[in-house]
Design an enzyme around this catalytic site. Structure first.
Site, mmCIF file in Angstrom:
data_model
loop_
_atom_site.group_PDB
_atom_site.id
_atom_site.type_symbol
_atom_site.label_atom_id
_atom_site.label_comp_id
_atom_site.label_asym_id
_atom_site.label_seq_id
_atom_site.Cartn_x
_atom_site.Cartn_y
_atom_site.Cartn_z
ATOM 1 C CE LYS A 1 -6.029 3.646 1.541
ATOM 2 N NZ LYS A 1 -5.079 4.799 2.433
ATOM 3 C CB CYS B 1 -1.223 -0.247 0.986
ATOM 4 S SG CYS B 1 -1.491 -2.100 1.177
ATOM 5 C CG HIS C 1 -6.442 0.600 0.496
ATOM 6 N ND1 HIS C 1 -5.414 1.275 -0.621
ATOM 7 C CD2 HIS C 1 -6.274 -0.111 1.642
ATOM 8 C CE1 HIS C 1 -3.910 1.035 0.883
ATOM 9 N NE2 HIS C 1 -4.747 0.192 1.943
ATOM 10 C CG HIS D 1 -2.492 4.185 4.898
ATOM 11 N ND1 HIS D 1 -2.573 4.168 3.754
ATOM 12 C CD2 HIS D 1 -2.762 2.747 5.448
ATOM 13 C CE1 HIS D 1 -2.618 2.180 3.661
ATOM 14 N NE2 HIS D 1 -2.247 1.833 5.106
ATOM 15 C CG PHE E 1 -0.397 -6.145 4.212
ATOM 16 C CD1 PHE E 1 -0.424 -6.621 5.611
ATOM 17 C CD2 PHE E 1 -1.294 -6.007 3.415
ATOM 18 C CE1 PHE E 1 -1.774 -5.803 5.940
ATOM 19 C CE2 PHE E 1 -2.964 -7.043 4.202
ATOM 20 C CZ PHE E 1 -2.645 -5.793 5.443
ATOM 21 C CD GLU F 1 -2.413 7.079 9.265
ATOM 22 O OE1 GLU F 1 -2.552 7.865 8.198
ATOM 23 O OE2 GLU F 1 -3.805 6.135 9.369
#
Length: 428
Positions: A351, A179, A356, A319, A415, A330
């Site tokens: 998002k 991502c 996403h 994010h 990830f 976050e």
């Protein structure tokens, strides 16, 4: 810091459309691109919703012949569409440039595996005892597979197609850091320009994982929302009732240009890329570090490389995936970096509108930061209805907000523990 890098063109292909101003207005209006999956039969899947790029297929607006794109993968066509928009927007389609000083750096994912074809191969090679005859599988594959289409599934193909389309002979690179990929691609592309190895770079990413293998994988990780009866309300970053992210697809591309090169040709400048942070959690493959170690360090690195104080930041595009752990961590990481100032900084996750876009998410969200600077308005986090005590910052709930926007950050955490933050500033 080396040579200065500015953004002179932008292009978007998203679940909210594939024309920049249309997408931006729908973002500001708080519209959702999430709907039931149509790209395959998802009726037996736990997750039956996604943020698809709708009505996609006509490549003529991007200078292509449709017959050349029959059977070609979506991640390549998305990338070419977004890159063409960015080139046109920058005025470079009608401008002479040195192709040896113009490169491409993408953060693009792999193409779609042909699930139907794979099923056919397995079926024909299946023995009476339920085992697969590997020889039959391979021989049948050699008989019916298109080798060119198989090659085009590789992650580097969008960059290769873009370079071929515009004759770009400079550095041509793809990275796939989940991502964080397209944000990292933009950051690394800017460093190539700062070092003097190119004057122009197309930076960004492209990805589509809305296929049986992609959705199955994320379902197995229990990462996807299963709010199937309310698609438009499924992506709800920072909301207490969030239950996972919504998988999306698309592409975002920007033209990065050395400042004097841009000024010499009279280019319009959206903003300046002034900071780039890239760190690692060095923790688990699928989980963000619970104390936000990498997320905090990459934000701090972006501030340091840009020479910014915490009080200089006017907006953070988070994010903000709409997963329980990510949003909480976050939030914690932002507090670690900004202290009490964190409560004064507007934050949103786009998002919530687009889902996403995986590898393509960072570049698209960077573009929303540039448009926020241009228009002096901040996009909302939609579906924010029930506050979470662990997520207690200003997430610009549900409605766009006028603001004085000079400096923005864009966060992207992938990830594997890859963390990227981009810092952008209004060009003055």
């Amino acid at each position: 810091m080396g040579r200065r890098v500015v953004v002179t063109g932008i292009g978007l292909v998203t679940p909210l459309g594939f024309e920049v101003e249309t997408v931006w207005q729908r973002i500001l209006n708080g519209e959702s691109g999430v709907a039931p999956i149509t790209l395959f039969d998802a009726s037996s899947f736990p997750t039956k919703i996604a943020a698809e790029v709708k009505n996609w297929g006509d490549m003529t607006p991007f200078g292509e012949k449709n017959e050349d794109w029959v059977g070609r993968d979506r991640h390549i066509s998305f990338a070419v569409g977004a890159a063409y928009q960015a080139m046109k927007d920058s005025g470079l389609l009608d401008t002479d440039y040195d192709p040896t000083r113009f490169g491409v750096y993408t953060g693009a994912g792999e193409g779609k595996q042909d699930f139907d074809l794979f099923t056919k191969l397995i079926t024909e090679a299946l023995g009476e005892d339920g085992s697969v005859d590997v020889g039959k599988f391979v021989n049948k594959g050699l008989e019916i597979l298109n080798p060119v289409r198989e090659i085009e599934q590789e992650p580097n193909m969008p960059a290769a197609f873009i370079a071929a389309k515009f004759g770009l002979k400079g550095p041509n690179i793809n990275n796939l850091t989940a991502c964080a990929a397209s944000a990292q691609a933009v950051g690394e592309a800017s460093e190539i320009i700062r070092r003097g190895e190119a004057d122009l770079m197309i930076g960004g990413g492209s990805h589509s994982m809305i296929h049986p293998f992609g959705v199955t994988g994320f379902n197995l990780l229990t990462a996807l929302s299963t709010r199937n009866d309310e698609p438009a309300r499924a992506s709800r970053p920072f909301d207490k009732d969030r239950d996972g992210f919504v998988i999306g697809e698309g592409s975002g591309m920007v033209i990065l240009e050395e400042l004097e090169h841009a000024q010499k040709r009279g280019a319009r400048i959206y903003g300046e890329l002034i900071g780039y942070g890239c760190t690692s959690d060095a923790y688990r493959i699928t989980d963000i570090h619970p104390e936000g170690r990498g997320a905090a360090s990459c934000m701090q690195m972006a501030l340091d490389t840009a020479g910014l104080k915490t009080t200089d930041v006017d907006y953070i595009n988070a994010h903000g995936t709409s997963t329980g752990l990510n949003d909480r961590v976050e939030t914690l990481a932002i507090k670690k970096v900004f202290g009490d100032q964190a409560y004064n900084i507007p934050i949103s996750s786009t998002k919530s509108e687009t889902g996403h876009l995986i590898a393509a998410s960072g570049a698209t969200e960077m573009i929303y930061c540039l448009l926020a600077i241009r228009d002096q308005i901040l996009p909302p986090t939609i579906n924010y209805e029930t506050p979470d005590p662990n997520c207690d910052l200003d997430y610009i709930p549900n409605k766009a907000r006028k603001a004085d926007v000079r400096v923005t950050l864009s966060n992207n955490f992938g990830f594997g523990g890859q963390d990227v933050t981009l810092a952008l500033r209004k060009f003055e």
